[in-house]
Design a protein around this motif. Structure first.
Motif, PDB file in Angstrom:
ATOM      1  N   TRP A  10       0.806  -1.229   0.000  1.00 17.27           N
ATOM      2  CA  TRP A  10       0.000   0.000   0.000  1.00 17.27           C
ATOM      3  C   TRP A  10       0.834   1.272   0.000  1.00 17.27           C
ATOM      4  N   GLU A  11       2.100   1.182   0.381  1.00 13.63           N
ATOM      5  CA  GLU A  11       2.906   2.395   0.560  1.00 13.63           C
ATOM      6  C   GLU A  11       2.887   3.316  -0.653  1.00 13.63           C
ATOM      7  N   ARG A  59      -0.447   5.427  -0.966  1.00 14.59           N
ATOM      8  CA  ARG A  59      -0.886   6.323   0.095  1.00 14.59           C
ATOM      9  C   ARG A  59      -1.040   7.779  -0.339  1.00 14.59           C
ATOM     10  N   PRO A  60      -0.126   8.354  -1.110  1.00 10.90           N
ATOM     11  CA  PRO A  60      -0.270   9.775  -1.442  1.00 10.90           C
ATOM     12  C   PRO A  60      -1.575  10.126  -2.157  1.00 10.90           C
ATOM     13  N   ARG A  80      -6.803   8.700   0.700  1.00 13.07           N
ATOM     14  CA  ARG A  80      -6.977   8.856   2.142  1.00 13.07           C
ATOM     15  C   ARG A  80      -7.438   7.541   2.773  1.00 13.07           C
ATOM     16  N   THR A 115      -4.470   5.205   3.148  1.00 13.50           N
ATOM     17  CA  THR A 115      -3.613   5.685   4.230  1.00 13.50           C
ATOM     18  C   THR A 115      -4.206   5.360   5.589  1.00 13.50           C
ATOM     19  N   TYR A 142      -3.744   1.725   6.171  1.00 16.66           N
ATOM     20  CA  TYR A 142      -2.305   1.516   6.393  1.00 16.66           C
ATOM     21  C   TYR A 142      -1.945   1.828   7.849  1.00 16.66           C
ATOM     22  N   ILE A 143      -2.420   2.945   8.351  1.00 15.94           N
ATOM     23  CA  ILE A 143      -2.135   3.331   9.742  1.00 15.94           C
ATOM     24  C   ILE A 143      -2.750   2.328  10.702  1.00 15.94           C
ATOM     25  N   VAL A 168      -5.961  11.166   9.216  1.00 16.57           N
ATOM     26  CA  VAL A 168      -5.021  11.200   8.089  1.00 16.57           C
ATOM     27  C   VAL A 168      -4.568  12.610   7.733  1.00 16.57           C
ATOM     28  N   SER A 201       0.119  12.736  12.155  1.00 17.54           N
ATOM     29  CA  SER A 201       1.086  11.859  11.494  1.00 17.54           C
ATOM     30  C   SER A 201       0.945  10.432  12.023  1.00 17.54           C
TER      31      SER A 201
END
Length: 368
Positions: free
Chosen positions: A56-57, A60-61, A64, A67, A70-71, A234, A238
């Motif tokens: 997923w990295e 992410r940009p 949302r 991300t 992912y978190i 998000v 951070s």
């Protein structure tokens, strides 16, 4: 770009051992019927989450939702692995046989894959001068360096009166002072240390409590709420705190955030680990046997994760959409699953679990 940082059966299972808690496969002479299906299932599902999160990295940009997921995954997948590693490290007593197995099962793979990833990423990252440094773990090899240190200190944790509070106290400096450095991933090893020590303190009955029906029911709304909080956070906060590799100052926060976040992150991650383990099947499933090969999946999937960016797998525009995100997740899960299978384990056993009996003297002293 990889950076060096310091990624119906009861849970009683076999007797505590200094190997089986880590994502490692059993030796050929071990009887697989003695393995606990619950822990093998947990390790397999956790390694799938590790691989999917790495996949997923690059997404992410532009997303949302990705991300947030992912978190959420980073909040508990490595803590779950580390708790299980601690649980099965309870039998490590520093004896010659345990030290030998620690060297062959952890230290040797660390040296091999630290070197391999450095050489590989010289090519994928176009950094031909990247040095090989066994003291500064690259990419996902930090876990092996940390596991080596944790295991060596196990006899101490088994003897102190309040091991978990002491481990939390040692984790605080790693969030306050960057001067600790990243030699052998020390800063990260200290921040994750409480999870390992917690695993050392757990007993089979604790895992039986986690798997009660009421806990499974409560786990669903808790996960939903955690995902909602992650989605809200998000653009506002951070998620790097959950990587547990930097100090407060490096994350742009005042130093006093360190002690506070040590306790907050431990509480949040532990709650999510409980929710995760509550839904792990206790019976044998189609993927139970793969739990014995999670070390292979962990160490080998990184080559695909790094190569995918270099090979342009993320370049098509549709990959950034919902369909592409699903495809990336499924492919990552399939790859790491294949890497945990017996043929792959047989092929790479020489570097992940080498038989180095020739390198050690035969111990003939009294055994406990």
């Amino acid at each position: 770009m990889p950076q060096r940082h310091a990624t119906a059966v009861t849970p009683a299972g076999p007797a505590p051992d200094d190997r089986s808690g880590s994502p490692e496969a059993p030796k050929q002479h071990e009887n697989p019927k003695q393995r606990d299906a619950f822990f093998d299932n947990a390790k397999y599902l956790a390694i799938v989450l590790v691989a999917v999160a790495h996949a997923w990295e690059p997404l992410r940009p532009g997303s949302r939702a990705v991300t947030a997921a992912y978190i959420l995954v980073y909040a508990f997948h490595m803590p779950a692995f580390i708790v299980i590693s601690g649980y099965f490290s309870r039998g490590f007593d520093g004896s010659p046989e345990k030290i030998r197995r620690l060297i062959t099962g952890v230290a040797v793979p660390y040296v091999v894959f630290e070197t391999a990833y450095t050489l590989y990423t010289r090519w994928t990252d176009q950094v031909p001068e990247r040095p090989i440094s066994l003291l500064n773990p690259l990419y996902l090899t930090w876990f092996l360096a940390a596991l080596f240190l944790w295991r060596l200190t196990t006899p101490l944790w088994r003897r102190v009166r309040w091991p978990l509070p002491l481990a939390l106290a040692l984790a605080v400096p790693a969030t306050v002072s960057p001067a600790i450095g990243n030699d052998l991933a020390l800063q990260r090893a200290l921040q994750f240390l409480p999870y390992f020590v917690l695993g050392l303190c757990l007993k089979p009955e604790h895992f039986r409590l986690v798997r009660r029906r009421e806990v499974r029911v409560l786990a669903v709304p808790l996960f939903v709420c955690a995902l909602a909080v992650a989605y809200w956070a998000v653009p506002r906060r951070s998620g790097a705190w959950f990587f547990q590799r930097d100090g407060a100052g490096e994350l742009g926060a005042p130093y006093w955030y360190g002690p506070v976040m040590t306790l907050v992150l431990f509480g949040c991650s532990l709650l999510l680990v409980v929710c995760f383990l509550a839904w792990v099947p206790g019976r044998r499933t189609w993927f139970t046997a793969l739990g014995a090969g999670t070390l292979y999946g962990y160490l080998l999937h990184g080559f695909f994760a790094q190569g995918a960016k270099f090979w342009g797998w993320y370049d098509p525009e549709w990959i950034g959409g919902p369909l592409g995100e699903i495809v990336v997740s499924v492919v990552a899960a399939a790859i790491v699953t294949a890497l945990c299978t017996p043929p792959v384990r047989r092929a790479f056993r020489c570097v992940t679990e080498p038989d180095l009996g020739w390198a050690f003297r035969t111990f003939t002293g009294n055994r406990r």
